[in-house]
Each structure stands twice: as structure tokens, then as C-alpha cells.
Design an enzyme around this catalytic site. Structure first.
Site: not given
Ligand code: GLP
Length: 247
Positions: A136, A138, A143
Site C-alpha cells: 500500500n 508504506h 501507513e
Molecule cells: C514491513 C516493514 C517495512 C517493509 C515492508 C515490506 O511492513 N515494516 O519496512 O518495507 O514490510 O516488506 P517485504 O519486503 O517483505 O515485502
């Protein structure tokens, strides 16, 4: 903004690790802002490999991590402090006293967030902030709807993020509902930002963040206002950008 296109996850990880290692070589006592999630795993593995070959030295490096779940500490294997040790810190020569992560076990949110902002200030700010991106849009745990002017604060995680992160837990019910995260303002103060994105499920977020309007509804879109951002993404993550003829 600079965009590096990578053919696959391995190439992406190598490119991101190259950028981080350049930072460490240019400034051995630099402050690295670090991230969790699956995106940076390959980058950390590559850095460990170069460290083992003697090409990199982390003895003077300081680190500050983006975020941590409220209620989780080093004993919990889902905590970000555990993740960072297991996937990176335990394999390099960074000094324990130079590692900084929000303390999820401190239930006094105001005190913990204030402490963490002081930590970032005391180390002199972040030289290079590594970021993943949520589906989304973030960054950290900021968020959609997050105010751009915030420093470290406590957030309520959205259902979409709980859903995306439940793969690391026994069930969605076990995912903590809150986290401490550096705010958008903390991230924007980093002198350089490196965002990595891999896979089709990041394509829309990458497109909206880097080519859509700057809006709190897509937290990473604020990065368009930063003067030194590098995006390293694989072809899948860039597929929406390509579909719009923008690269
Ligand atoms: C979590 C972390 C973020 C990260 C996101 C995406 O929410 N707090 O810092 O960027 O996940 O994670 P992934 O790399 O596993 O898709």
C-alpha cells in the site's frame, strides 16, 4: 531520483549492496538506516559475503533501524531486533553498542519514541536509509494517511499490513497491532535514500510512489520531494511504470 533496473532479485540485491558498500567505504563511521522485510534479505546476504571476503569493514559503522513491533523483544523470533541479528548483524563486525533499534518491550510509547529520536540525533543523522515498500506504499510502518511531519511514533497497523506480514507469524491473530516507527520526517532527513522493490505485488506501489501525486495516501510518494533517492527495482516491480511508458 535515479532508477536502477535489475533483471532479477539477485541482481537487485547486488546493486543495493554495492550502493551500501560504497557508502561504508567512503565514510567508514557512517550511519546506516536499516530495514526489515523480505526485500533486503538478499542485500544483507551480499554484504555479508563481501565482509567475509575482506572487502568490507563495519567496525565503525553505526546503524538505526526503521521500526519494531510493540510488545516484541530480542527473545521473540518475529521481532525486528531478532531479524536483524539473524540476517545481518551476527555475521559482520558491527559493534553491539553501535546498533540501534526501537525497543518494542518499552510500553511507554511516548518515552520510547522520544528516546529513539534522541538516538538518531546523537549519531548525527542518517547517511543512507535503506527502505523496502509495502503493497500500500508504506515505508517503515508509516501507513497510508500518515502525517508527513512526524518523527518516531507509535502506529496502529492496517489490516493490509497485518495480512501481508502474517506469513512470519503462526496466524494473523499473532501479528502485533502496533509498532514504533521512524516517521516520514525522520526518513526524509536521511542524507541519501535507497528504496528496493521486487516482485509484481509492488508494481502499483512503485508506480504510484514515484510517478503519482505526492500524497499521504501513498506514504512513499513523499520521496519525490527528497533530493537524493535511488530506486533499485526488478522488472516485475517496474512493470506498471513501464506499462505507462515512463521508462
Ligand atoms: C514491513 C516493514 C517495512 C517493509 C515492508 C515490506 O511492513 N515494516 O519496512 O518495507 O514490510 O516488506 P517485504 O519486503 O517483505 O515485502
Amino acid at each position: 531520483m535515479r532508477i536502477y533496473r535489475a533483471d532479477n532479485y539477485q541482481a537487485l540485491s547486488r546493486k543495493a549492496a554495492n550502493i551500501i558498500s560504497a557508502q561504508v567505504i567512503i565514510k567508514p563511521d557512517c550511519v546506516l538506516g536499516l530495514a526489515t522485510g523480505s526485500s533486503p534479505l538478499g542485500t544483507y546476504a551480499q554484504l555479508i559475503d563481501w565482509y567475509n571476503k575482506g572487502d568490507l569493514d563495519f567496525a565503525e559503522v553505526r546503524s538505526v533501524n526503521l521500526d519494531e513491533y510493540v510488545g516484541l523483544g530480542p527473545q521473540s523470533d518475529q521481532s525486528y531486533v531478532y531479524f536483524m541479528h539473524k540476517n545481518f548483524f551476527d555475521h559482520i563486525n558491527i559493534k553491539a553498542e553501535n546498533i540501534n533499534i526501537p525497543d518494542g518491550t518499552n510500553r511507554d510509547a511516548e518515552a520510547e519514541c522520544w528516546r529513539y529520536d534522541q538516538v538518531i540525533e546523537r549519531v548525527g543523522g542518517i547517511d543512507l536509509q535503506l527502505l523496502g515498500i509495502g503493497r500500500n506504499g508504506h515505508i517503515g510502518f508509516n501507513e497510508p494517511g500518515a502525517a508527513f511531519e512526524k518523527f518516531t511514533h507509535c502506529v496502529n497497523l492496517t489490516e493490509s499490513t497485518i495480512e501481508a506480514n502474517k506469513r512470519f507469524f503462526a496466524s494473523a491473530d499473532d501479528v502485533p497491532r502496533q509498532a514504533y516507527t521512524m516517521g516520514i520526517c525522520s526518513i526524509m532527513h536521511a542524507r541519501k535514500i535507497l528504496l528496493i522493490a521486487a516482485g509484481k505485488d509492488k508494481a502499483e506501489a512503485v508506480y504510484q510512489s514515484f510517478f503519482g501525486p505526492v500524497t499521504p495516501n501513498v506514504p512513499a510518494s513523499v520521496l519525490q520531494l527528497h533530493q537524493d533517492v535511488i530506486l533499485v527495482a526488478d522488472e516485475d516491480a517496474l512493470s506498471e511504470v513501464k506499462a505507462h511508458g515512463l521508462i
